[in-house]
Design a protein around this motif. Structure first.
Motif, short mmCIF file in Angstrom:
data_model
loop_
_atom_site.label_atom_id
_atom_site.label_comp_id
_atom_site.label_asym_id
_atom_site.label_seq_id
_atom_site.Cartn_x
_atom_site.Cartn_y
_atom_site.Cartn_z
N ARG A 170 39.95 33.16 36.67
CA ARG A 170 40.37 32.36 37.83
C ARG A 170 41.76 32.79 38.31
NH1 ARG A 170 42.73 27.37 39.02
NH2 ARG A 170 43.08 26.82 36.83
N LEU A 171 42.64 33.13 37.39
CA LEU A 171 43.96 33.65 37.77
C LEU A 171 43.80 34.93 38.59
CD1 LEU A 171 47.10 33.93 37.49
CD2 LEU A 171 46.63 35.24 35.41
N CYS A 172 43.00 35.84 38.09
CA CYS A 172 42.85 37.14 38.74
C CYS A 172 42.09 37.05 40.06
CB CYS A 172 42.15 38.11 37.80
SG CYS A 172 43.11 38.50 36.31
N TRP A 202 52.57 33.40 43.57
CA TRP A 202 51.93 32.10 43.61
C TRP A 202 52.09 31.39 42.28
CZ3 TRP A 202 49.45 36.57 42.51
CH2 TRP A 202 48.53 36.58 41.45
N HIS A 255 50.06 29.47 39.47
CA HIS A 255 48.71 29.28 38.95
C HIS A 255 48.65 27.92 38.28
CE1 HIS A 255 44.80 30.13 37.36
NE2 HIS A 255 45.20 30.06 36.11
N HIS A 262 42.86 35.07 42.47
CA HIS A 262 43.75 34.62 43.55
C HIS A 262 43.90 35.65 44.69
CE1 HIS A 262 47.07 32.31 45.37
NE2 HIS A 262 47.59 33.50 45.62
N PRO A 263 44.12 36.93 44.40
CA PRO A 263 44.35 37.88 45.51
C PRO A 263 43.08 38.40 46.17
CG PRO A 263 45.39 38.61 43.43
CD PRO A 263 44.38 37.56 43.10
#
Length: 268
Positions: free
Chosen positions: A25-27, A202, A204, A29-30
């Motif tokens: 989920r973190l990865c 950002w 997280h 974002h972009p």
């Protein structure tokens, strides 16, 4: 393969499901910005390199693109097939992909250059499989990173854990500054034109236990550090983590972890 590539294969072996539950989920974002940078839309032939749990692949398919995907870890290949049914997903690794020269309109790699021993050769391979006039877009973690990226590492250090000897680093002759200028220069050296880089920053938002579960499960290099001394070491690091996480805990109990990444794009 370099020693770093061998180390990466060991790090990620069997970790696909744990990654999907934690850091995926973190990865993610972009991803919209990455696909925009590569010009991914309806009918565009795009290759998702290092597809992981399939987030980029599924998002590109949702835009109507003609998507194919590749990853070096068999578990990631299976995860992407589940996330994006009907997409052709193959096993393969940089810098030797199983595709023809100029086969795609665009190539994207989300946080993949962080995990290859020869980043310049990897970018040259992305350029090779992209047609003239096509686009290549990548993301990497910036170094130094933001405070949230260092939380678990600080906890491990406070617990006295040390990096396992088998965890290799990128050889100096293949490494590059993980800065906007460094990434941009690497893209240009790979033969890409009209190179542009930008910083993505950002917070997280994640539950404290959810964030800890990734490293505790052995995901990524930080997970192997946390597990380097067995259950006792994990428990010691968790005690330090529970203290340090207060810096990032909000009123609702979740963590707000600052992260910073780089997005680069170029044309073939």
């Amino acid at each position: 393969m370099t020693a770093f590539d061998v180390s990466e294969r060991r790090i990620w072996d069997g970790r696909a499901e744990a990654y999907a539950r934690t850091f995926a989920r973190l990865c993610a974002h972009p991803v919209p910005r990455l696909l925009d940078a590569a010009g991914v839309g309806a009918g565009v032939r795009v290759l998702d390199v290092g597809c992981g749990s399939g987030t980029v692949t599924a998002a590109a398919a949702g835009r109507g693109a003609v998507v194919r995907a590749v990853d070096a870890e068999p578990g990631m290949v299976e995860a992407t097939r589940r996330a994006a049914p009907g997409v052709d997903v193959q096993l393969g690794r940089l810098p030797e992909l199983p595709y023809q020269e100029g086969e795609f309109d665009a190539a994207v790699a989300n946080f993949v250059l962080n995990h290859v021993g020869r980043p310049a050769a990897a970018l040259a391979e992305l350029r090779r499989i992209t047609r003239p006039g096509g686009r290549v877009a990548v993301t990497i973690w910036q170094v130094p990173g933001a405070a949230g990226q260092a939380l678990v590492g600080r906890a491990a250090q406070a617990a006295g854990l040390t990096r396992p000897q088998w965890l290799a680093t990128v050889d100096a002759e293949h490494d590059f500054p993980r800065t906007p200028q460094g990434l941009g220069a690497l893209m240009s050296a790979a033969g890409l034109d009209d190179v542009r880089t930008e910083v993505l920053a950002w917070d997280h938002h994640v539950g404290a236990e959810d964030w800890w579960s990734g490293p505790a499960s052995g995901v990524a290099a930080i997970g192997r550090l946390v597990n380097s001394r067995g259950p006792e070491g994990v428990a010691a690091a968790k005690r330090e983590y529970d203290v340090l996480r207060a810096e990032f805990t909000k009123e609702d109990g979740e963590l707000a972890l600052p992260h910073v990444a780089l997005l680069a794009q170029g044309s073939v």
